[in-house]
Design a protein around this motif. Structure first.
Motif, PDB file in Angstrom:
ATOM      1  N   GLN A 206      37.722  37.308  47.675  1.00  0.00           N
ATOM      2  CA  GLN A 206      38.927  37.134  48.493  1.00  0.00           C
ATOM      3  C   GLN A 206      39.135  35.661  48.813  1.00  0.00           C
ATOM      4  N   TRP A 221      37.009  29.426  46.987  1.00  0.00           N
ATOM      5  CA  TRP A 221      37.086  30.740  47.621  1.00  0.00           C
ATOM      6  C   TRP A 221      36.005  30.858  48.676  1.00  0.00           C
ATOM      7  N   GLN A 241      48.585  35.558  31.352  1.00  0.00           N
ATOM      8  CA  GLN A 241      48.169  36.660  32.224  1.00  0.00           C
ATOM      9  C   GLN A 241      47.886  37.945  31.444  1.00  0.00           C
ATOM     10  N   TYR A 284      46.541  30.381  34.845  1.00  0.00           N
ATOM     11  CA  TYR A 284      46.218  31.486  35.749  1.00  0.00           C
ATOM     12  C   TYR A 284      44.696  31.691  35.779  1.00  0.00           C
ATOM     13  N   ARG A 286      41.322  34.029  37.734  1.00  0.00           N
ATOM     14  CA  ARG A 286      40.822  35.089  38.602  1.00  0.00           C
ATOM     15  C   ARG A 286      39.290  35.178  38.434  1.00  0.00           C
ATOM     16  N   TRP A 299      38.013  42.759  39.869  1.00  0.00           N
ATOM     17  CA  TRP A 299      38.780  41.521  39.690  1.00  0.00           C
ATOM     18  C   TRP A 299      39.344  41.043  41.023  1.00  0.00           C
ATOM     19  N   SER A 300      39.392  39.747  41.210  1.00  0.00           N
ATOM     20  CA  SER A 300      40.079  39.171  42.363  1.00  0.00           C
ATOM     21  C   SER A 300      41.574  39.117  42.090  1.00  0.00           C
ATOM     22  N   ASP A 301      42.347  38.711  43.090  1.00  0.00           N
ATOM     23  CA  ASP A 301      43.761  38.419  42.850  1.00  0.00           C
ATOM     24  C   ASP A 301      43.870  37.202  41.928  1.00  0.00           C
ATOM     25  N   THR A 302      45.038  37.042  41.329  1.00  0.00           N
ATOM     26  CA  THR A 302      45.278  35.927  40.409  1.00  0.00           C
ATOM     27  C   THR A 302      45.897  34.761  41.164  1.00  0.00           C
ATOM     28  N   VAL A 303      45.429  33.538  40.847  1.00  0.00           N
ATOM     29  CA  VAL A 303      45.995  32.334  41.448  1.00  0.00           C
ATOM     30  C   VAL A 303      46.557  31.462  40.334  1.00  0.00           C
TER      31      VAL A 303
END
Length: 799
Positions: A206, A221, A241, A284, A286, A299-303
């Motif tokens: 997160q 992070w 992505q 992108y 993650r 998987w984490s969110d994508t940044v």
């Protein structure tokens, strides 16, 4: 086979810290994690020989409920209903390695060679890796690679009998204790591990953020909520992505002291940097966490990150242009016309400290073309910096400047000045603190007379509203006067305060009293003295002590108004002022007479020695007898369980201060450690605390089956030769243990024993051990300190 090992080195080394190569006094190290509705167990041998024994003869694993829905279960309750998870777990045979459907067959083949082919001796060609491990024997070599292989793949760990999945009737939020046991050279080794089961899946990473730099990406992070689950992280990158590529060679871990381009990262923050092919193109990213069991999390969110040009080479210079009593005008320079096209805005920050604590004071940004600004509503003085932001998000900080409003108003005159002196010449001066914002400090002045010249005591400012001065006894003055003024940052001085005077302290002791005569008599020790004649004497004291005592005991205290101690009483052999007959025994006493004045000064006579005359008396013991009682002491056992649980919890979380504090507080509340020990342990590291608790545990431990506590009940019949009540007699106890020499053991005062009836007494000795022989003798001590003969010997043996 060697090639298969080489490509796994990077992943292996990540896991070494938690399992295979650490040194420990334990032979097994155990870890656990809840995944879904199951608990995954992974253990590691720190002793290659112990690993070899369990490989050949097996390892037993049991599980019990340690803490249920509301209560902590006792040791007997837990293990009466224990579940055997593995009665004799051993590694797979060669046939099982070849037939089992492993996800990575080449790892299974390597594991089979390590375990089942004695002619295979693993080596490592990489000198750095070889030197790091420093293998000296083939058993240690083979054992280390077994541990490393188990760390790579949990399937392999299960096949090597170094891992187990427990999914048998687990209850969420229950705490379980796992017991691992094996035999080696006729000795049974038992190790326990506690695990609180929290059903659910692994959490994703997160708070992932990304920042673009010149042809680069900076990711960071926060792992504060998930670091108990993961020991490293994989980073994945994509340009569309859809297709994702792992870009880290080895799992990413926290780097101590890691920095961004501007600031040091806080605790629990992890960073990763990546190079970009070009700026202005979005990329992108993650993440996925990796557990100590080799399992990947979700998987984490994508940044999204886009590169941006580098910072401009600009040095902004800030200066004060002018100042009045209500405003300060600033201007700044150092920006070229070419650079100005990339400027977005300016902002101004202020602090009371030149180095830290700056806060923004202008809410509306200053346009890129402006180079001056007027500040109003300022404090008397402060430090200011200007920050420039460019259109790419970079910022530039100027030098700091001190801004001051004009000021010619001095602080108020200090009030409430007072002074107190002691006999050593130390003088404490206090005054009410001023409240001006621009107050710099105070100046203290001293004079020998109220109207005489005053001198500056320090020659510099005092930061507090008090000061301690010292007046030497060599200064022949009767009094001293003090005054205080206040000063501000502009050099304005207040008028001096009203002076306060204080008398010179009295440091001269009174004249010595005199002992005219002293002699022992039938009633006690007689004293003939001449008290000190000084008029400032507060009181006299006659003091006494024995040769064994370090401190004096006050026998009588009298003031000049108590004339009876000044008058002489005459009897045939002389005169006296006082008779000492308080608790005297037949021994030599040291006496002295002191005089104390109202300033606390003391004078006194030379001490002297006297032996009083005492008429001895005695009594007799007609009988001494007794019996022993033994009973189960559950407290010792429960203390062992509580202490063992604390050791296990700290061992699992050696760097978690909250967990350590909770464990030590539980020991303190159960009186297993003292408050002083708690305070000392809280200053130490986790491994130091565990070492101390293990040593402390050996002091509580008792042999199996020997949890009984015993006491001896001693009874006796004693008849004094004089008529005395029971409360006027004390007793001394002499004791020998297991035929050793008799030694003085206890001094029993009246409240320590029980008077039954008809000169019969009783006392309980609680400091005894089972199956030891205790011998007792008693002696009576009368009110006037005379003693009886020692009683006959009596023996007891608790069993």
């Amino acid at each position: 086979m060697i090639k298969k090992f080489k490509y796994l080195i990077a992943l292996c080394m990540l896991f070494v810290w938690s399992f295979g190569l650490s040194q420990s006094q334990d032979k097994i190290r155990i870890q656990s994690i809840s995944v879904g509705d199951s608990v995954m167990l992974r253990w590691s041998f720190t002793d290659p020989e112990a690993w070899l024994f369990t490989k050949n003869y097996g390892l037993k694993i049991r599980r019990s409920v340690y803490v249920g829905a509301a209560d902590t279960f006792s040791y007997q309750q837990r293990w009466n209903n224990a579940l055997v998870l593995a009665d004799s777990i051993k590694p797979f045979t060669s046939q099982q390695w070849s037939t089992y459907n492993f996800t990575y067959p080449e790892r299974a083949s390597a594991a089979d060679s390590l375990l089942n082919h004695s002619e295979f001796v693993p080596v490592m060609d990489d000198p750095a890796f070889k030197n790091a491990i420093q293998f000296e024997k083939s058993l240690q070599n083979r054992h280390a690679f077994v541990e490393l292989m188990a760390n790579i793949d949990f399937e392999i760990a299960q096949g090597m009998a170094l891992g187990l999945i427990d999914s048998d009737s687990l209850t969420n939020n229950y705490e379980y204790q796992y017991e691992f046991s094996f035999e080696m050279y006729g000795r049974t080794y038992v190790y326990t591990h506690n695990h609180k089961h929290t059903a659910g899946n692994l959490l994703p990473v997160q708070f992932l953020t990304g920042e673009g730099v010149n042809k680069g990406a900076f990711l960071q992070w926060n792992e504060s909520l998930i670091k108990h689950q993961y020991i490293g992280y994989n980073v994945y990158k994509s340009e569309d992505q859809n297709t994702w590529t792992q870009i880290n060679d080895a799992p990413v871990v926290k780097t101590v002291g890691a920095k961004t381009n501007e600031t040091t990262l806080p605790d629990n923050v992890i960073y990763f940097s990546d190079s970009l092919a070009q700026n202005d193109t979005p990329y992108y990213y993650r993440l996925r966490g990796i557990t100590a069991f080799g399992i990947l999390g979700p998987w984490s969110d994508t940044v999204t990150v886009t590169g941006k040009p580098s910072r401009m080479d600009i040095q902004i210079q800030l200066q004060v242009d002018s100042e009045t009593d209500s405003s300060v005008r600033l201007n700044w320079f150092g920006i070229t016309e070419e650079d100005e096209a990339n400027v977005d805005k300016f902002e101004i920050f202020m602090s009371a400290n030149a180095e830290t604590g700056y806060e923004k004071i202008i809410h509306d940004p200053i346009g890129p073309a402006l180079r001056e600004y007027t500040l109003t509503n300022l404090p008397i003085d402060a430090y200011v910096v200007i920050m420039m932001f460019d259109i790419h998000g970079h910022y530039y900080k100027s030098n700091s400047v001190l801004v001051q409003l004009k000021d010619s108003i001095p602080p108020a005159t200090p009030v409430g000045i007072s002074a107190i002196a002691d006999k050593s010449g130390e003088i404490r001066i206090n005054w009410v603190a001023n409240t001006e914002q621009d107050l710099l400090g105070y100046r203290l002045y001293r004079s020998n007379g109220r109207g005489d010249s005053y001198v500056d005591v320090l020659g510099e400012n005092i930061n507090n509203n008090y000061y301690t001065d010292y007046l030497s006894n060599k200064e022949l003055i009767d009094s001293v006067f003090y005054a205080v003024l206040a000063t501000d940052y502009r050099g304005n001085y207040s008028p001096r305060s009203t002076p306060v005077g204080i008398a010179r302290p009295d440091a001269v002791p009174p004249s010595d009293p005199v002992i005219v005569g002293v002699f022992p008599g039938r009633e006690g020790v007689y004293f003939d003295w001449e008290p000190s004649p000084d008029r400032d004497v507060n009181y006299h004291q006659l003091q006494r002590r024995t040769r064994d005592e370090a401190n004096w005991v006050d026998i009588v205290t009298f003031t000049p108004s108590q004339t009876e101690y000044y008058e002489k009483t005459v009897f045939p052999s002389g005169s006296y002022n006082y008779i000492d007959n308080f608790n005297l025994t037949r021994q030599e006493y040291e006496y002295r007479l002191i005089a104390r004045d109202f300033s606390g000064n003391i004078s006194g006579t030379t001490s002297f020695f006297v032996t009083p005359i005492i008429n001895p008396i005695a009594g007799r013991f007609t009988r001494v007898w007794g019996n022993s009682n033994c009973y189960i002491d559950s407290t010792k056992f429960e203390n062992l369980i509580t202490l063992s649980g604390a050791i296990s919890q700290i061992q699992q979380n050696p760097n978690n201060s909250d967990s350590i504090t909770q464990s030590l507080m539980n020991l303190l509340l159960n009186n297993i450690i003292t408050g002083q020990q708690y305070g000392t342990l809280m200053t130490q590291q986790g491994y130091q605390i565990n070492q101390w608790l293990n040593d402390h545990m050996s002091g509580l431990a008792v042999p199996e089956g020997d949890l009984e506590t015993c006491d001896n009940i001693i009874k006796w019949h004693y008849v004094p030769e004089r008529s005395e009540a029971a409360r006027n007699i004390a007793f001394e106890v002499y004791r020998a243990v297991n035929d050793y020499q008799f030694e003085f053991y206890k001094n029993l005062r009246y409240e320590d024993f029980t008077y039954l009836s008809d000169n019969q007494y009783e006392w309980k000795d609680e400091d005894v051990k089972k199956l030891k022989v205790y011998s007792y003798k008693l002696m009576a001590v009368h009110k006037d300190q005379t003693r009886s003969k020692m009683s006959e010997m009596m023996e007891l043996k608790p069993y």
